[in-house]
Design a protein around this motif. Structure first.
Motif, PDB file in Angstrom:
ATOM      1  N   LEU A 162       0.860  -1.170   0.000  1.00  0.00           N
ATOM      2  CA  LEU A 162       0.000   0.000   0.000  1.00  0.00           C
ATOM      3  C   LEU A 162       0.901   1.226   0.000  1.00  0.00           C
ATOM      4  N   VAL A 163       0.834   2.039  -1.059  1.00  0.00           N
ATOM      5  CA  VAL A 163       1.736   3.185  -1.173  1.00  0.00           C
ATOM      6  C   VAL A 163       1.038   4.527  -0.961  1.00  0.00           C
ATOM      7  N   ASP A 164      -0.293   4.521  -0.986  1.00  0.00           N
ATOM      8  CA  ASP A 164      -1.020   5.759  -0.717  1.00  0.00           C
ATOM      9  C   ASP A 164      -2.439   5.401  -0.293  1.00  0.00           C
ATOM     10  N   LEU A 165      -2.997   6.239   0.522  1.00  0.00           N
ATOM     11  CA  LEU A 165      -4.343   6.043   1.033  1.00  0.00           C
ATOM     12  C   LEU A 165      -4.952   7.427   1.229  1.00  0.00           C
ATOM     13  N   ALA A 166      -6.141   7.624   0.672  1.00  0.00           N
ATOM     14  CA  ALA A 166      -6.810   8.919   0.794  1.00  0.00           C
ATOM     15  C   ALA A 166      -8.261   8.704   1.192  1.00  0.00           C
ATOM     16  N   PHE A 167      -8.782   9.656   1.949  1.00  0.00           N
ATOM     17  CA  PHE A 167     -10.155   9.576   2.436  1.00  0.00           C
ATOM     18  C   PHE A 167     -10.901  10.852   2.070  1.00  0.00           C
ATOM     19  N   SER A 168     -12.188  10.699   1.777  1.00  0.00           N
ATOM     20  CA  SER A 168     -13.038  11.878   1.577  1.00  0.00           C
ATOM     21  C   SER A 168     -13.769  12.161   2.888  1.00  0.00           C
ATOM     22  N   ASP A 169     -14.474  13.250   2.919  1.00  0.00           N
ATOM     23  CA  ASP A 169     -15.238  13.599   4.128  1.00  0.00           C
ATOM     24  C   ASP A 169     -16.328  12.580   4.438  1.00  0.00           C
ATOM     25  N   ALA A 170     -16.663  11.743   3.487  1.00  0.00           N
ATOM     26  CA  ALA A 170     -17.726  10.744   3.688  1.00  0.00           C
ATOM     27  C   ALA A 170     -17.409   9.773   4.822  1.00  0.00           C
ATOM     28  N   ILE A 171     -16.138   9.622   5.179  1.00  0.00           N
ATOM     29  CA  ILE A 171     -15.806   8.679   6.250  1.00  0.00           C
ATOM     30  C   ILE A 171     -16.306   9.164   7.605  1.00  0.00           C
ATOM     31  N   ARG A 172     -16.585  10.449   7.720  1.00  0.00           N
ATOM     32  CA  ARG A 172     -17.054  10.997   8.997  1.00  0.00           C
ATOM     33  C   ARG A 172     -18.398  10.404   9.430  1.00  0.00           C
ATOM     34  N   SER A 173     -19.190   9.999   8.463  1.00  0.00           N
ATOM     35  CA  SER A 173     -20.516   9.466   8.795  1.00  0.00           C
ATOM     36  C   SER A 173     -20.521   7.943   8.916  1.00  0.00           C
ATOM     37  N   MET A 174     -19.364   7.318   8.762  1.00  0.00           N
ATOM     38  CA  MET A 174     -19.278   5.859   8.843  1.00  0.00           C
ATOM     39  C   MET A 174     -19.035   5.387  10.267  1.00  0.00           C
ATOM     40  N   SER A 175     -19.573   4.217  10.546  1.00  0.00           N
ATOM     41  CA  SER A 175     -19.233   3.574  11.819  1.00  0.00           C
ATOM     42  C   SER A 175     -17.829   2.988  11.673  1.00  0.00           C
ATOM     43  N   PRO A 176     -17.169   2.695  12.767  1.00  0.00           N
ATOM     44  CA  PRO A 176     -15.841   2.073  12.658  1.00  0.00           C
ATOM     45  C   PRO A 176     -15.873   0.762  11.860  1.00  0.00           C
ATOM     46  N   ALA A 177     -16.911  -0.035  12.056  1.00  0.00           N
ATOM     47  CA  ALA A 177     -17.009  -1.310  11.328  1.00  0.00           C
ATOM     48  C   ALA A 177     -17.201  -1.070   9.836  1.00  0.00           C
ATOM     49  N   GLU A 178     -18.027  -0.103   9.480  1.00  0.00           N
ATOM     50  CA  GLU A 178     -18.250   0.206   8.060  1.00  0.00           C
ATOM     51  C   GLU A 178     -16.974   0.755   7.436  1.00  0.00           C
ATOM     52  N   PHE A 179     -16.289   1.642   8.152  1.00  0.00           N
ATOM     53  CA  PHE A 179     -15.022   2.189   7.658  1.00  0.00           C
ATOM     54  C   PHE A 179     -14.020   1.062   7.404  1.00  0.00           C
ATOM     55  N   GLU A 180     -13.917   0.153   8.362  1.00  0.00           N
ATOM     56  CA  GLU A 180     -12.998  -0.979   8.213  1.00  0.00           C
ATOM     57  C   GLU A 180     -13.356  -1.819   6.988  1.00  0.00           C
ATOM     58  N   ARG A 181     -14.638  -2.077   6.797  1.00  0.00           N
ATOM     59  CA  ARG A 181     -15.082  -2.889   5.667  1.00  0.00           C
ATOM     60  C   ARG A 181     -14.755  -2.213   4.342  1.00  0.00           C
TER      61      ARG A 181
END
Length: 97
Positions: free
Chosen positions: A50-69
């Motif tokens: 894994l050389v890069d990872l980016a997130f949008s603001d949409a992760i703010r509304s996710m539960s930890p389990a959903e984010f992990e999935r």
């Protein structure tokens, strides 16, 4: 069959150059995958790192389990595509193309 030392050297050099080309091509693989909802983008190289990872603001509304999935599924999809590209290069190399 090789008849002279010069032919043998030329053959070995050719194989070495092909191997170097394969190494350069595989190290140049970069695959980017974005989750269907656009919340996660993962970039993986030809070795599966894994050389890069980016997130949008949409992760703010996710539960930890959903984010992990979503994160795991997106990274796995990128990894699968990177390995497929590497596999194509290796197949071409082995066939002498």
């Amino acid at each position: 069959m090789v008849e002279t030392m010069d032919e043998l050297i030329a053959q070995v050099r050719g194989q070495l150059y092909r191997l170097q080309d394969l190494q350069e091509a595989t190290s140049g693989i970069r695959v980017s995958e974005t989750s269907p909802d656009g919340s996660v983008t993962a970039v993986v190289d030809g070795a599966g790192a894994l050389v890069d990872l980016a997130f949008s603001d949409a992760i703010r509304s996710m539960s930890p389990a959903e984010f992990e999935r979503v994160l795991t599924a997106t990274a796995q999809a990128a990894l699968a595509r990177a390995y497929a590209e590497r596999g194509e290069l290796i197949t071409a190399f082995n066939s002498g193309a």
